[in-house]
Design an enzyme around this catalytic site. Structure first.
Site, PDB file in Angstrom:
ATOM      1  N   LYS A  83      34.347  31.740  33.882  1.00 25.72           N
ATOM      2  CA  LYS A  83      34.549  32.295  32.545  1.00 25.72           C
ATOM      3  C   LYS A  83      35.287  31.269  31.687  1.00 25.72           C
ATOM      4  O   LYS A  83      36.341  30.751  32.079  1.00 25.72           O
ATOM      5  CB  LYS A  83      35.387  33.572  32.685  1.00 25.72           C
ATOM      6  N   ILE A  84      34.722  30.993  30.524  1.00 28.27           N
ATOM      7  CA  ILE A  84      35.235  29.912  29.666  1.00 28.27           C
ATOM      8  C   ILE A  84      35.398  30.442  28.250  1.00 28.27           C
ATOM      9  O   ILE A  84      34.498  31.110  27.730  1.00 28.27           O
ATOM     10  CB  ILE A  84      34.237  28.735  29.711  1.00 28.27           C
TER      11      ILE A  84
END
Ligand code: E4P
Length: 217
Positions: A83-84
């Site tokens: 997750k970015i």
């Protein structure tokens, strides 16, 4: 529509996974902090319980740091999705990780323009935060509607993962719009089962059944 659980609580995940209705898990740094456990151990354990995608978020904010952390998280299990955050460096990292076949969930999306860039950067998932938009007097569901339309116009394969869900109606509205996934806190998933007429109907059936004196077995 896929249903993900938005929690890092291993006990809740194990219990709800038994329903067979949990398609994946999302976590974030706040949820990891709330769990009081180590992120690497927690993600490993969750991946042992759930076979679908498990989102684990990077905490670096620069490109090189996100790549390093993303690779470390992806090593934990084959079903980890990195997750970015939706920043310039974040989308650059999303492009690079996606090209190396690492699944990326781009988080903290609050606009259609951001969602368009995330799809072009090869994200597997885009996470628009609808509850936080509602919280500031905006309409989170309008954002989902626009992203559904834009992604459909260009046949982007990025899945729309409705996040920051505050209630059952959010899930229903997201499903009506054709969103691919909703991630829900465990208490909201449990509320989805409930209807007062179901409880009342069952109570009446059982009362009538008792009066027959019969037994099926
Ligand atoms: C999930 O990916 C998000 O991190 C989460 O849904 C955010 O929810 P919140 O706005 O309730 O913190």
């Amino acid at each position: 529509m896929k249903l993900f659980l938005d929690t890092a609580d291993i006990n809740e995940i194990a219990e709800l996974n038994e329903t067979g209705l949990v398609d994946g898990i999302t976590t974030n740094p706040s949820l990891i902090a709330k769990s009081g456990r180590n992120i690497l151990e927690t993600i490993k354990k969750i991946c042992e319980i759930v076979s679908g995608p498990v989102s684990a978020e990077v905490t670096a904010t620069d490109y090189a740091g996100m790549i390093k952390e993303g690779k470390r998280l992806a090593e934990i299990a084959s079903n980890v999705t990195v997750k970015i955050p939706l920043t310039k460096d974040g989308l650059k990292a999303c492009s690079a990780l996606s090209k190396s076949k690492i699944s990326v969930n781009v988080t903290l999306c609050f606009s259609t323009a951001q969602a368009l860039l995330a799809a072009k950067a090869g994200a597997s998932f885009i996470s628009p935060f609808i509850g936080r938009l509602d919280d500031i007097g905006s309409n989170g569901m309008n954002l989902i509607s626009e992203i559904v339309e834009v992604y459909s116009n260009y046949s982007f394969s990025t899945e729309i993962l409705v996040a920051s869900v505050r209630g059952v109606q959010h899930v229903v509205d997201a499903a009506l719009l054709g969103a691919d996934v909703a991630t829900v806190p465990p208490n909201i998933m449990l509320k989805m089962y409930k209807h007062p007429l179901t409880d009342k109907g069952l109570e009446d059936f059982l009362t009538d059944w008792k009066s027959t004196g019969q037994s099926i077995l």
